[in-house]
Design an enzyme around this catalytic site. Structure first.
Site, short mmCIF file in Angstrom:
data_model
loop_
_atom_site.label_atom_id
_atom_site.label_comp_id
_atom_site.label_asym_id
_atom_site.label_seq_id
_atom_site.Cartn_x
_atom_site.Cartn_y
_atom_site.Cartn_z
N TYR A 46 0.84 -1.20 0.00
CA TYR A 46 0.00 0.00 0.00
C TYR A 46 0.88 1.25 0.00
O TYR A 46 2.11 1.18 0.05
CB TYR A 46 -0.95 -0.02 1.19
N ARG A 95 1.63 -0.53 11.27
CA ARG A 95 1.78 -1.87 10.67
C ARG A 95 2.84 -1.74 9.59
O ARG A 95 2.61 -1.14 8.54
CB ARG A 95 0.47 -2.39 10.10
N GLY A 188 -5.70 -13.19 12.32
CA GLY A 188 -6.69 -12.63 11.42
C GLY A 188 -7.60 -13.66 10.81
O GLY A 188 -8.78 -13.76 11.15
N ARG A 189 -7.05 -14.45 9.90
CA ARG A 189 -7.88 -15.38 9.14
C ARG A 189 -8.55 -16.44 10.02
O ARG A 189 -9.68 -16.86 9.76
CB ARG A 189 -7.04 -16.04 8.04
#
Length: 206
Positions: A46, A95, A188-189
């Site tokens: 990003y 992050r 997370g997942r």
């Protein structure tokens, strides 16, 4: 078939000022909405990660990839601007896509040096992930596969470090903490698949 769409162009100084302004306003809105803190995303390719990574940062000005200071200059300006608006007691996390795991990209050594600089800039917590490799580490399938980075960073900073990377088992998360690879574990997942993951993990550990 030829590819269509917009061709990326180098951001102007006016573009950069707008990004700083937008990040700051977003942080202020988060605080006003009652969130306990904010996290600045600089991973997975990003925008901020594009400044940090030599793979995409081809600038030749003070934001350029010739130095780590240049690659992190926008991060520092955003952190300073947010801090001036939210105050010294409001938690700011970053992050960081610390390593690209790609030839010519950011390295583990870059990640350690960047972490120290971010701490000095007033960041309260570091959430470590991958850069242009995304949230996976090529060739690694073990749980906590960014552990080599977090362990190296943790040894040299005084703020909490979060380890992520395919962690799905509570026992493994506990082991990674006991091994000193991080201060906190990011999941997370596994939670997306099971919303009760954290509750179940606490029960198993107890």
């Amino acid at each position: 078939m030829p590819r269509t769409g917009f061709v990326p162009v180098e951001m102007s100084f006016m573009d950069i000022r707008k990004v700083i302004h937008d990040f700051t306003n977003a942080a202020v809105r988060a605080k006003q909405a009652g969130f306990d803190g904010i996290e600045i995303h600089s991973a997975h390719g990003y925008l901020l990660n594009q400044f940090y990574s030599p793979l995409t940062n081809k600038r030749v000005d003070e934001y350029g990839a010739q130095t780590l200071d240049g690659r992190l200059k926008l991060h520092m300006e955003i952190i300073k601007s947010i801090r001036s608006e939210v105050g010294n007691d409001y938690p700011i996390a970053v992050r960081l896509g610390a390593c690209d795991y790609v030839d010519g990209g950011s390295t583990l050594q870059d990640g350690v040096a960047a972490a120290k600089m971010l701490e000095q800039a007033g960041v309260d917590l570091l959430d470590i992930s991958g850069g242009f490799c995304g949230y996976i580490r090529p060739g690694s399938k073990e749980q906590g596969y960014f552990g080599e980075i977090t362990k190296a960073i943790k040894a040299l900073v005084n703020i909490p470090v979060i380890l992520t990377g395919g962690i799905t088992e509570a026992a493994m998360a506990e082991l990674l903490l006991k091994n000193g690879e991080a201060d906190l574990i990011g999941v997370g997942r596994a939670i997306l698949q099971n919303s009760l993951w954290a509750k179940n993990a606490i029960t198993k550990i107890e």
